[in-house]
Design a protein around this motif. Structure first.
Motif, PDB file in Angstrom:
ATOM      1  N   VAL A 183      -7.508  -6.935  37.444  1.00 39.59           N
ATOM      2  CA  VAL A 183      -8.682  -7.017  36.391  1.00 39.59           C
ATOM      3  C   VAL A 183      -8.950  -5.542  35.881  1.00 39.59           C
ATOM      4  N   ASP A 184      -9.573  -5.497  34.748  1.00 41.16           N
ATOM      5  CA  ASP A 184     -10.256  -4.370  34.357  1.00 41.16           C
ATOM      6  C   ASP A 184     -11.615  -4.472  34.688  1.00 41.16           C
ATOM      7  N   LEU A 185     -12.105  -3.149  34.929  1.00 43.19           N
ATOM      8  CA  LEU A 185     -13.571  -3.039  35.327  1.00 43.19           C
ATOM      9  C   LEU A 185     -14.670  -2.989  34.168  1.00 43.19           C
ATOM     10  N   SER A 186     -14.429  -3.701  33.131  1.00 44.86           N
ATOM     11  CA  SER A 186     -15.401  -3.712  31.922  1.00 44.86           C
ATOM     12  C   SER A 186     -16.421  -4.652  32.058  1.00 44.86           C
ATOM     13  N   ARG A 187     -16.255  -5.693  32.970  1.00 43.87           N
ATOM     14  CA  ARG A 187     -17.520  -6.676  32.930  1.00 43.87           C
ATOM     15  C   ARG A 187     -17.639  -6.988  34.284  1.00 43.87           C
ATOM     16  N   GLU A 188     -18.862  -7.593  34.684  1.00 43.64           N
ATOM     17  CA  GLU A 188     -19.101  -7.932  35.925  1.00 43.64           C
ATOM     18  C   GLU A 188     -18.514  -9.309  36.306  1.00 43.64           C
ATOM     19  N   ARG A 189     -18.089  -9.413  37.470  1.00 41.78           N
ATOM     20  CA  ARG A 189     -17.436 -10.683  38.089  1.00 41.78           C
ATOM     21  C   ARG A 189     -17.325 -10.767  39.639  1.00 41.78           C
ATOM     22  N   PHE A 190     -17.040 -11.907  40.275  1.00 43.27           N
ATOM     23  CA  PHE A 190     -16.778 -11.995  41.547  1.00 43.27           C
ATOM     24  C   PHE A 190     -15.302 -12.568  41.594  1.00 43.27           C
ATOM     25  N   ILE A 191     -14.717 -12.236  42.505  1.00 45.95           N
ATOM     26  CA  ILE A 191     -13.238 -13.044  42.973  1.00 45.95           C
ATOM     27  C   ILE A 191     -13.363 -13.387  44.293  1.00 45.95           C
ATOM     28  N   GLU A 192     -13.070 -14.500  44.479  1.00 44.94           N
ATOM     29  CA  GLU A 192     -12.856 -15.133  45.916  1.00 44.94           C
ATOM     30  C   GLU A 192     -11.386 -15.153  46.174  1.00 44.94           C
ATOM     31  N   VAL A 193     -11.112 -14.489  47.462  1.00 45.71           N
ATOM     32  CA  VAL A 193      -9.676 -14.322  47.669  1.00 45.71           C
ATOM     33  C   VAL A 193      -9.443 -15.021  49.140  1.00 45.71           C
ATOM     34  N   PRO A 194      -8.528 -16.050  49.326  1.00 44.20           N
ATOM     35  CA  PRO A 194      -8.433 -16.733  50.567  1.00 44.20           C
ATOM     36  C   PRO A 194      -7.591 -16.104  51.394  1.00 44.20           C
ATOM     37  N   GLY A 195      -7.863 -15.997  52.821  1.00 44.15           N
ATOM     38  CA  GLY A 195      -6.951 -15.250  53.658  1.00 44.15           C
ATOM     39  C   GLY A 195      -6.985 -16.102  54.897  1.00 44.15           C
ATOM     40  N   PRO A 196      -6.121 -15.660  55.985  1.00 38.72           N
ATOM     41  CA  PRO A 196      -5.844 -16.395  57.167  1.00 38.72           C
ATOM     42  C   PRO A 196      -7.345 -16.697  57.882  1.00 38.72           C
ATOM     43  N   LEU A 197      -8.313 -15.941  57.901  1.00 41.68           N
ATOM     44  CA  LEU A 197      -9.459 -15.987  58.515  1.00 41.68           C
ATOM     45  C   LEU A 197     -10.796 -16.656  57.638  1.00 41.68           C
ATOM     46  N   GLY A 198     -10.414 -16.650  56.103  1.00 39.21           N
ATOM     47  CA  GLY A 198     -11.620 -17.289  55.551  1.00 39.21           C
ATOM     48  C   GLY A 198     -11.479 -16.855  54.078  1.00 39.21           C
TER      49      GLY A 198
END
Length: 129
Positions: A55-70
């Motif tokens: 992603v570029d760093l031009s606007r606000e956002r949240f990214i949810e990344v799944p992993g082994p623990l959650g």
């Protein structure tokens, strides 16, 4: 002849003071010029070694990344990014705070998630440890 602790001031001359001040100024300028990473222009999020998002760093956002623990939550704001929350036990990547220089990396090892900032003048010193 014995010197007392304060006698060394008497040995200094005006030229000595100028040399010391010039040296301190040169050190300050060198630190400012050489130890700065460039401004970041993007972020790369990885999970399990695979790129999940670029992603570029031009606007606000949240990214949810799944992993082994959650789920690890990545927060992006203009010019910076951070790991907002992580299910890992020690929270090292969350405590790292905002990443603001190209080449900066936050690694959430237990959850196998990483966040790195990209840019033209990346400072790769963080990869040496």
């Amino acid at each position: 002849m014995r010197f007392r602790p304060g006698d060394w001031w008497a040995l200094l001359r005006p030229g000595d003071v100028l040399v010391v001040l010039a040296g301190l100024l040169l050190c300050g300028l060198a630190v400012r010029a050489l130890w700065q990473g460039g401004a970041p222009d993007g972020a790369v999020v990885r999970a399990g070694g695979q790129v999940v998002a670029e992603v570029d760093l031009s606007r606000e956002r949240f990214i949810e990344v799944p992993g082994p623990l959650g789920v690890t939550l990545i927060e992006i704001q203009p010019g910076r990014a951070r790991v907002a929350s992580d299910p890992g036990p020690r929270q090292y990547c969350v405590r790292q705070g905002w990443l603001t220089q190209a080449g900066a990396v936050a690694i959430c090892a237990p959850n196998e998630v990483s966040l790195s900032l990209t840019g033209r003048a990346a400072n790769y010193d963080s990869l040496n440890y």
